[in-house]
Design a protein around this motif. Structure first.
Motif, PDB file in Angstrom:
ATOM      1  N   LEU A   1       0.655  -1.228   0.013  1.00  0.00           N
ATOM      2  CA  LEU A   1       0.089  -0.101   0.102  1.00  0.00           C
ATOM      3  C   LEU A   1       1.013   1.340  -0.141  1.00  0.00           C
ATOM      4  CD1 LEU A   1      -2.616   1.358   0.136  1.00  0.00           C
ATOM      5  CD2 LEU A   1      -2.710   1.337   2.632  1.00  0.00           C
ATOM      6  N   LEU A   2       2.037   1.347   0.777  1.00  0.00           N
ATOM      7  CA  LEU A   2       2.839   2.497   0.796  1.00  0.00           C
ATOM      8  C   LEU A   2       3.463   2.679  -0.277  1.00  0.00           C
ATOM      9  CD1 LEU A   2       4.234   2.398   4.442  1.00  0.00           C
ATOM     10  CD2 LEU A   2       2.426   3.457   3.612  1.00  0.00           C
ATOM     11  N   ILE A   3       3.890   1.678  -1.151  1.00  0.00           N
ATOM     12  CA  ILE A   3       4.709   1.781  -2.430  1.00  0.00           C
ATOM     13  C   ILE A   3       3.698   2.397  -3.450  1.00  0.00           C
ATOM     14  CG2 ILE A   3       5.675   0.445  -4.179  1.00  0.00           C
ATOM     15  CD1 ILE A   3       6.774  -1.595  -2.234  1.00  0.00           C
ATOM     16  N   ILE A   4       2.455   1.919  -3.351  1.00  0.00           N
ATOM     17  CA  ILE A   4       1.394   2.611  -4.307  1.00  0.00           C
ATOM     18  C   ILE A   4       1.105   4.164  -4.054  1.00  0.00           C
ATOM     19  CG2 ILE A   4      -0.897   2.500  -5.011  1.00  0.00           C
ATOM     20  CD1 ILE A   4      -1.021  -0.758  -4.409  1.00  0.00           C
ATOM     21  N   LEU A   5       1.059   4.297  -2.821  1.00  0.00           N
ATOM     22  CA  LEU A   5       0.813   5.818  -2.385  1.00  0.00           C
ATOM     23  C   LEU A   5       2.254   6.593  -2.674  1.00  0.00           C
ATOM     24  CD1 LEU A   5      -0.937   5.418   1.149  1.00  0.00           C
ATOM     25  CD2 LEU A   5      -1.838   6.153  -0.890  1.00  0.00           C
ATOM     26  N   LEU A   6       3.321   6.084  -2.695  1.00  0.00           N
ATOM     27  CA  LEU A   6       4.521   6.768  -2.984  1.00  0.00           C
ATOM     28  C   LEU A   6       4.690   6.857  -4.709  1.00  0.00           C
ATOM     29  CD1 LEU A   6       7.305   5.175  -0.649  1.00  0.00           C
ATOM     30  CD2 LEU A   6       6.460   7.275  -0.573  1.00  0.00           C
ATOM     31  N   SER A   7       4.260   5.804  -5.238  1.00  0.00           N
ATOM     32  CA  SER A   7       3.868   6.066  -6.741  1.00  0.00           C
ATOM     33  C   SER A   7       3.112   7.095  -7.125  1.00  0.00           C
ATOM     34  CB  SER A   7       3.930   4.623  -7.177  1.00  0.00           C
ATOM     35  OG  SER A   7       4.828   3.714  -6.996  1.00  0.00           O
ATOM     36  N   ALA A   8       1.910   7.192  -6.491  1.00  0.00           N
ATOM     37  CA  ALA A   8       0.979   8.224  -6.807  1.00  0.00           C
ATOM     38  C   ALA A   8       1.370   9.456  -6.459  1.00  0.00           C
ATOM     39  CB  ALA A   8      -0.419   7.847  -5.866  1.00  0.00           C
ATOM     40  N   GLY A   9       1.995   9.636  -5.370  1.00  0.00           N
ATOM     41  CA  GLY A   9       2.568  10.867  -5.058  1.00  0.00           C
ATOM     42  C   GLY A   9       3.672  11.564  -5.988  1.00  0.00           C
ATOM     43  N   LEU A  10       4.340  10.264  -6.530  1.00  0.00           N
ATOM     44  CA  LEU A  10       5.321  11.011  -7.676  1.00  0.00           C
ATOM     45  C   LEU A  10       4.770  11.340  -8.751  1.00  0.00           C
ATOM     46  CD1 LEU A  10       8.475  10.839  -8.441  1.00  0.00           C
ATOM     47  CD2 LEU A  10       8.379   8.329  -9.157  1.00  0.00           C
ATOM     48  N   ILE A  11       3.661  10.641  -9.502  1.00  0.00           N
ATOM     49  CA  ILE A  11       3.023  10.891 -10.520  1.00  0.00           C
ATOM     50  C   ILE A  11       2.423  12.540 -10.147  1.00  0.00           C
ATOM     51  CG2 ILE A  11       0.965  10.491 -11.909  1.00  0.00           C
ATOM     52  CD1 ILE A  11       1.624   7.333 -11.347  1.00  0.00           C
ATOM     53  N   LYS A  12       1.871  12.547  -9.000  1.00  0.00           N
ATOM     54  CA  LYS A  12       1.480  13.881  -8.697  1.00  0.00           C
ATOM     55  C   LYS A  12       2.489  14.888  -8.821  1.00  0.00           C
ATOM     56  CE  LYS A  12      -3.003  13.251  -8.258  1.00  0.00           C
ATOM     57  NZ  LYS A  12      -4.200  13.855  -8.998  1.00  0.00           N
ATOM     58  N   ALA A  13       3.472  14.668  -8.289  1.00  0.00           N
ATOM     59  CA  ALA A  13       4.716  15.560  -8.531  1.00  0.00           C
ATOM     60  C   ALA A  13       5.203  15.926  -9.890  1.00  0.00           C
ATOM     61  CB  ALA A  13       5.896  15.112  -7.656  1.00  0.00           C
ATOM     62  N   VAL A  14       5.385  14.821 -10.662  1.00  0.00           N
ATOM     63  CA  VAL A  14       5.756  15.053 -12.090  1.00  0.00           C
ATOM     64  C   VAL A  14       4.724  16.019 -12.837  1.00  0.00           C
ATOM     65  CG1 VAL A  14       6.046  13.884 -14.227  1.00  0.00           C
ATOM     66  CG2 VAL A  14       6.873  12.997 -12.206  1.00  0.00           C
ATOM     67  N   ILE A  15       3.470  15.811 -12.594  1.00  0.00           N
ATOM     68  CA  ILE A  15       2.715  17.044 -13.228  1.00  0.00           C
ATOM     69  C   ILE A  15       2.327  18.111 -12.607  1.00  0.00           C
ATOM     70  CG2 ILE A  15       1.292  14.782 -14.272  1.00  0.00           C
ATOM     71  CD1 ILE A  15      -0.888  15.216 -12.332  1.00  0.00           C
ATOM     72  N   GLY A  16       2.781  18.410 -11.533  1.00  0.00           N
ATOM     73  CA  GLY A  16       3.167  19.601 -11.061  1.00  0.00           C
ATOM     74  C   GLY A  16       1.966  19.632 -10.032  1.00  0.00           C
ATOM     75  N   GLU A  17       1.496  18.815  -9.577  1.00  0.00           N
ATOM     76  CA  GLU A  17       0.530  18.670  -8.241  1.00  0.00           C
ATOM     77  C   GLU A  17       1.058  18.688  -6.959  1.00  0.00           C
ATOM     78  OE1 GLU A  17      -3.083  16.752  -9.020  1.00  0.00           O
ATOM     79  OE2 GLU A  17      -3.429  17.561 -10.893  1.00  0.00           O
TER      80      GLU A  17
END
Length: 289
Positions: free
Chosen positions: A73-89
């Motif tokens: 679960l934490l790995i998925i959330l970290l990935s989601a956070g990374l994607i959000k950072a890449v798109i500027g959110e």
């Protein structure tokens, strides 16, 4: 039908308080007056090892913290956070990373607390012991004790191993670390000098026993070592600490599947956002991933 001696050997490891002193001495092949011979004590120490609680080799603190993130679960959330950072959110990314870091920090603190308890228990059985070996009174480090040793206890001593008491004189022992009793327990062997208790007697009521890590607050006594290291009652508690699962909130089993689904949806949405952001930035507007 099995003999009484066979039955005694079978129950000995669980019910030393149930056996007569002479039977304990026979099973452990020791002498109630002169103790073990030095050569036999050395042989037993080589065979069974030192009287020390096993403490797991500690990992570096930074590695233990990083390992807290090793959960699906934490790995998925970290990935989601990374994607959000890449798109500027960055706000969404910060929230996601903040939640995962907080969870990892709490787990790290809980694990560190359990390890400290294990270390404290290990220290609880480390002391000097007075023993009778070959008829001579000796002072030795507690780690050199072996099953069958005859140990002398006096006021102020720390009990160095689990003992079946063979002599007591106004002996009182603080067993609060094991039983939670705030008052020292008075040990006694009855009028016969050989108190035998029922098998089902709770640990806190075993007046003919003394346990590793407890303290002699008054009087004197002696006892035969019946357990050392991880086989003592203190050692068993230490093993429970080591094998206990990390604590979870009672609702976690119900919440975690929902969290996992939401995390997957979040990653999917983030991926769509990333595609749209890249597509919008393309000069021809038709580029896609």
């Amino acid at each position: 039908m099995p003999s009484r001696a066979a039955n005694d050997v079978e129950v000995a490891e669980q019910y030393w308080h149930y056996l007569e002193i002479s039977k304990v001495a026979t099973i452990l092949e020791t002498n109630l007056e002169s103790g073990l011979e030095p050569t036999e004590a050395n042989h037993r120490q080589q065979k069974f090892g030192p009287n020390e609680l096993t403490v797991k080799a500690a990992k570096p603190a930074w590695l233990k913290f990083i390992l807290q993130f090793n959960q699906p679960l934490l790995i998925i959330l970290l990935s989601a956070g990374l994607i959000k950072a890449v798109i500027g959110e960055w706000l969404n990314a910060s929230v996601i990373w903040g939640v995962t870091t907080t969870n990892a920090t709490i787990s790290f603190i809980q694990e560190a607390g359990a390890e400290k308890k294990i270390e404290a228990l290990a220290q609880a059985v480390t002391t000097e012991a007075t023993v009778i070996r070959g008829g001579k009174k000796l002072k030795i480090p507690s780690k050199e004790l072996v099953v069958g040793d005859l140990v002398i206890l006096t006021n102020g001593d720390k009990v160095p191993a689990d003992l079946r008491l063979v002599k007591v004189r106004d002996l009182q022992i603080d067993e609060s670390g094991l039983t939670g009793e705030s008052v020292a327990v008075e040990k006694e062997l009855g009028q016969s000098g050989d108190l035998v208790l029922p098998q089902e007697t709770p640990l806190a009521e075993r007046d003919n026993m003394a346990y590793a890590g407890s303290f002699v607050t008054f009087g004197q006594g002696s006892g035969i070592v019946i357990a050392i290291a991880n086989k003592t009652e203190t050692g068993k508690i230490s093993q429970l600490f080591r094998s206990a699962p990390r604590p979870h909130h009672p609702l976690n089993p119900q919440i975690q599947p929902i969290q996992s689904k939401l995390a997957v949806i979040r990653v999917g949405n983030g991926n769509l956002d990333l595609r749209s952001q890249i597509g919008a930035a393309s000069p021809c507007g038709g580029f896609s991933l």
